[in-house]
Design a protein around this motif. Structure first.
Motif, PDB file in Angstrom:
ATOM      1  N   GLN A 141      38.604  11.347  52.397  1.00 24.25           N
ATOM      2  CA  GLN A 141      39.034  11.781  53.479  1.00 24.25           C
ATOM      3  C   GLN A 141      40.201  10.842  53.869  1.00 24.25           C
ATOM      4  OE1 GLN A 141      36.002  12.141  56.450  1.00 24.25           O
ATOM      5  NE2 GLN A 141      34.534  13.272  55.009  1.00 24.25           N
ATOM      6  N   ASP A 142      41.103  11.701  54.760  1.00 24.55           N
ATOM      7  CA  ASP A 142      41.978  10.873  55.512  1.00 24.55           C
ATOM      8  C   ASP A 142      41.461   9.636  56.666  1.00 24.55           C
ATOM      9  OD1 ASP A 142      44.166  12.283  54.081  1.00 24.55           O
ATOM     10  OD2 ASP A 142      44.414  13.778  55.564  1.00 24.55           O
ATOM     11  N   ASP A 143      42.280   9.011  57.146  1.00 24.98           N
ATOM     12  CA  ASP A 143      41.617   7.862  57.882  1.00 24.98           C
ATOM     13  C   ASP A 143      41.166   8.491  59.164  1.00 24.98           C
ATOM     14  OD1 ASP A 143      42.280   5.773  56.093  1.00 24.98           O
ATOM     15  OD2 ASP A 143      44.149   5.450  56.940  1.00 24.98           O
ATOM     16  N   PHE A 144      41.749   9.391  59.777  1.00 27.43           N
ATOM     17  CA  PHE A 144      41.317  10.056  60.807  1.00 27.43           C
ATOM     18  C   PHE A 144      40.099  11.223  60.782  1.00 27.43           C
ATOM     19  CE2 PHE A 144      44.826   7.619  62.104  1.00 27.43           C
ATOM     20  CZ  PHE A 144      44.289   6.567  63.185  1.00 27.43           C
ATOM     21  N   GLU A 145      39.944  11.489  59.767  1.00 21.35           N
ATOM     22  CA  GLU A 145      38.783  12.512  59.508  1.00 21.35           C
ATOM     23  C   GLU A 145      37.330  12.092  60.140  1.00 21.35           C
ATOM     24  OE1 GLU A 145      38.721  15.454  56.181  1.00 21.35           O
ATOM     25  OE2 GLU A 145      40.704  14.333  55.339  1.00 21.35           O
ATOM     26  N   SER A 146      36.495  12.812  60.552  1.00 21.20           N
ATOM     27  CA  SER A 146      35.351  12.302  61.334  1.00 21.20           C
ATOM     28  C   SER A 146      34.285  11.306  60.477  1.00 21.20           C
ATOM     29  CB  SER A 146      34.658  13.643  61.896  1.00 21.20           C
ATOM     30  OG  SER A 146      33.674  13.191  62.644  1.00 21.20           O
ATOM     31  N   ARG A 147      34.178  11.748  59.584  1.00 22.74           N
ATOM     32  CA  ARG A 147      33.171  10.814  58.741  1.00 22.74           C
ATOM     33  C   ARG A 147      33.831   9.536  58.604  1.00 22.74           C
ATOM     34  NH1 ARG A 147      28.185  13.681  56.391  1.00 22.74           N
ATOM     35  NH2 ARG A 147      27.856  15.102  57.861  1.00 22.74           N
ATOM     36  N   CYS A 148      35.116   9.540  58.049  1.00 26.05           N
ATOM     37  CA  CYS A 148      35.816   8.267  57.699  1.00 26.05           C
ATOM     38  C   CYS A 148      35.937   7.438  59.030  1.00 26.05           C
ATOM     39  CB  CYS A 148      37.104   8.698  57.020  1.00 26.05           C
ATOM     40  SG  CYS A 148      37.802   7.263  56.242  1.00 26.05           S
ATOM     41  N   LEU A 149      36.469   8.159  60.173  1.00 22.95           N
ATOM     42  CA  LEU A 149      36.594   7.370  61.328  1.00 22.95           C
ATOM     43  C   LEU A 149      35.450   6.725  61.950  1.00 22.95           C
ATOM     44  CD1 LEU A 149      38.963   6.897  63.349  1.00 22.95           C
ATOM     45  CD2 LEU A 149      38.096   8.853  64.600  1.00 22.95           C
ATOM     46  N   TRP A 150      34.388   7.564  62.018  1.00 20.23           N
ATOM     47  CA  TRP A 150      32.997   7.002  62.526  1.00 20.23           C
ATOM     48  C   TRP A 150      32.085   6.193  61.526  1.00 20.23           C
ATOM     49  CZ3 TRP A 150      32.797   6.809  67.325  1.00 20.23           C
ATOM     50  CH2 TRP A 150      33.738   7.728  68.311  1.00 20.23           C
ATOM     51  N   LYS A 151      32.363   6.017  60.159  1.00 22.57           N
ATOM     52  CA  LYS A 151      31.555   5.445  59.192  1.00 22.57           C
ATOM     53  C   LYS A 151      30.799   4.233  59.654  1.00 22.57           C
ATOM     54  CE  LYS A 151      34.819   3.376  56.264  1.00 22.57           C
ATOM     55  NZ  LYS A 151      36.023   3.633  56.962  1.00 22.57           N
ATOM     56  N   ASP A 152      31.675   3.299  60.359  1.00 20.11           N
ATOM     57  CA  ASP A 152      31.149   1.953  60.808  1.00 20.11           C
ATOM     58  C   ASP A 152      30.350   2.155  61.829  1.00 20.11           C
ATOM     59  OD1 ASP A 152      32.576   0.724  58.791  1.00 20.11           O
ATOM     60  OD2 ASP A 152      34.272   0.204  60.014  1.00 20.11           O
ATOM     61  N   LEU A 157      24.461   2.160  63.706  1.00 25.83           N
ATOM     62  CA  LEU A 157      23.611   2.830  64.421  1.00 25.83           C
ATOM     63  C   LEU A 157      22.241   2.921  63.619  1.00 25.83           C
ATOM     64  CD1 LEU A 157      25.426   5.472  66.256  1.00 25.83           C
ATOM     65  CD2 LEU A 157      24.487   3.447  67.421  1.00 25.83           C
ATOM     66  N   LYS A 158      22.342   3.109  62.164  1.00 27.99           N
ATOM     67  CA  LYS A 158      21.261   3.081  61.370  1.00 27.99           C
ATOM     68  C   LYS A 158      20.445   2.055  61.328  1.00 27.99           C
ATOM     69  CE  LYS A 158      22.971   7.289  58.628  1.00 27.99           C
ATOM     70  NZ  LYS A 158      23.401   7.904  57.201  1.00 27.99           N
ATOM     71  N   ILE A 159      21.271   1.030  61.124  1.00 33.02           N
ATOM     72  CA  ILE A 159      20.653  -0.241  61.221  1.00 33.02           C
ATOM     73  C   ILE A 159      20.255  -1.090  62.517  1.00 33.02           C
ATOM     74  CG2 ILE A 159      21.635  -0.900  59.014  1.00 33.02           C
ATOM     75  CD1 ILE A 159      23.317  -3.190  60.341  1.00 33.02           C
ATOM     76  N   ARG A 160      20.661  -0.070  63.555  1.00 31.11           N
ATOM     77  CA  ARG A 160      20.043  -0.441  64.757  1.00 31.11           C
ATOM     78  C   ARG A 160      20.737  -1.687  65.395  1.00 31.11           C
ATOM     79  NH1 ARG A 160      15.210   2.507  66.338  1.00 31.11           N
ATOM     80  NH2 ARG A 160      14.253   3.462  64.649  1.00 31.11           N
ATOM     81  N   ASP A 161      21.901  -1.790  65.018  1.00 28.11           N
ATOM     82  CA  ASP A 161      22.740  -2.994  65.468  1.00 28.11           C
ATOM     83  C   ASP A 161      23.994  -2.414  66.713  1.00 28.11           C
ATOM     84  OD1 ASP A 161      24.645  -4.873  66.103  1.00 28.11           O
ATOM     85  OD2 ASP A 161      24.691  -5.724  64.171  1.00 28.11           O
ATOM     86  N   ILE A 162      23.431  -2.234  67.817  1.00 28.33           N
ATOM     87  CA  ILE A 162      24.128  -1.422  68.800  1.00 28.33           C
ATOM     88  C   ILE A 162      25.307  -2.113  69.139  1.00 28.33           C
ATOM     89  CG2 ILE A 162      24.113  -0.699  71.294  1.00 28.33           C
ATOM     90  CD1 ILE A 162      22.359   0.906  69.236  1.00 28.33           C
ATOM     91  N   ASP A 163      25.552  -3.634  69.124  1.00 29.66           N
ATOM     92  CA  ASP A 163      26.654  -4.282  69.521  1.00 29.66           C
ATOM     93  C   ASP A 163      27.577  -4.036  68.555  1.00 29.66           C
ATOM     94  OD1 ASP A 163      25.522  -5.260  71.876  1.00 29.66           O
ATOM     95  OD2 ASP A 163      24.740  -6.979  70.634  1.00 29.66           O
ATOM     96  N   ALA A 164      27.388  -4.122  67.213  1.00 32.12           N
ATOM     97  CA  ALA A 164      28.257  -3.823  66.073  1.00 32.12           C
ATOM     98  C   ALA A 164      28.824  -2.684  66.115  1.00 32.12           C
ATOM     99  CB  ALA A 164      27.822  -3.997  64.797  1.00 32.12           C
ATOM    100  N   ALA A 168      32.503  -1.454  66.707  1.00 30.63           N
ATOM    101  CA  ALA A 168      33.160  -0.358  65.860  1.00 30.63           C
ATOM    102  C   ALA A 168      34.029   0.705  66.443  1.00 30.63           C
ATOM    103  CB  ALA A 168      32.141   0.091  64.610  1.00 30.63           C
ATOM    104  N   LYS A 169      33.571   1.060  67.743  1.00 26.07           N
ATOM    105  CA  LYS A 169      34.368   2.228  68.331  1.00 26.07           C
ATOM    106  C   LYS A 169      35.768   1.983  68.724  1.00 26.07           C
ATOM    107  CE  LYS A 169      30.827   3.241  71.209  1.00 26.07           C
ATOM    108  NZ  LYS A 169      30.196   3.936  72.129  1.00 26.07           N
TER     109      LYS A 169
END
Length: 170
Positions: A141-152, A157-164, A168-169
């Motif tokens: 994927q290119d840098d600004f494709e959705s999955r790549c852009l939001w991966k971090d 969120l999956k590991i429940r680290d809201i601050d991180a 990352a946003k």
């Protein structure tokens, strides 16, 4: 909480070389509040579960065929009423009167009323099969494709680290 969209999409029907331009409804984060005297008591955590509600007018049109539809996602009234209601009208080319009217719930059953007088189930979304998305691998994927852009954000969120995830946003 609400978010507005000014998105426009295009769906292509390859077999007929038709391109359908569509707009999207707004989204609202909802919860139930109870009025007690002059204070608002938020009953969210006690009585209800919050939900996302779609609201507003959308359209679908095909320049090749001239067919078009007007769709309204109805928001739930403050008192009474139902969530997830939708109504639509489908028009033939150059017609001002719809040949089909649809009503129901966008996440349930929708019913069609045709200008011929016939009534039928238009679609039952609960009976539709779930189709797994086809997504390219992150490294493809290119840098600004959705999955790549939001991966971090997604990972945190999956590991429940809201601050991180919040960091990352930015």
């Amino acid at each position: 909480i609400n978010f507005c969209s000014s998105l426009t999409g295009c769906v292509t029907c390859l077999d007929h070389d038709e391109h359908y331009i569509l707009t999207f409804p707004n989204g609202y984060g909802r919860q139930v509040n109870a009025l007690i005297g002059i204070f608002i008591f938020n009953a969210l955590s006690i009585l209800t579960v919050p939900w996302i509600e779609l609201g507003g007018q959308c359209s679908i049109s095909c320049s090749k065929t001239g067919y078009n539809a007007s769709i309204v996602f109805h928001t739930k009234p403050f008192y009474g009423g139902k969530k997830h209601r939708v109504t639509a009208e489908i028009f033939s080319p150059n017609d001002k009167k719809p040949f089909c009217s649809i009503e129901g719930e966008w996440n349930g059953v929708m019913y069609a009323k045709y200008s011929t007088g016939e009534n039928a189930v238009f679609i039952d979304t609960k009976k539709m099969p779930t189709i797994k998305k086809k997504v390219r691998k992150l490294e493809d994927q290119d840098d600004f494709e959705s999955r790549c852009l939001w991966k971090d954000v997604t990972y945190n969120l999956k590991i429940r680290d809201i601050d991180a995830a919040t960091a990352a946003k930015h």
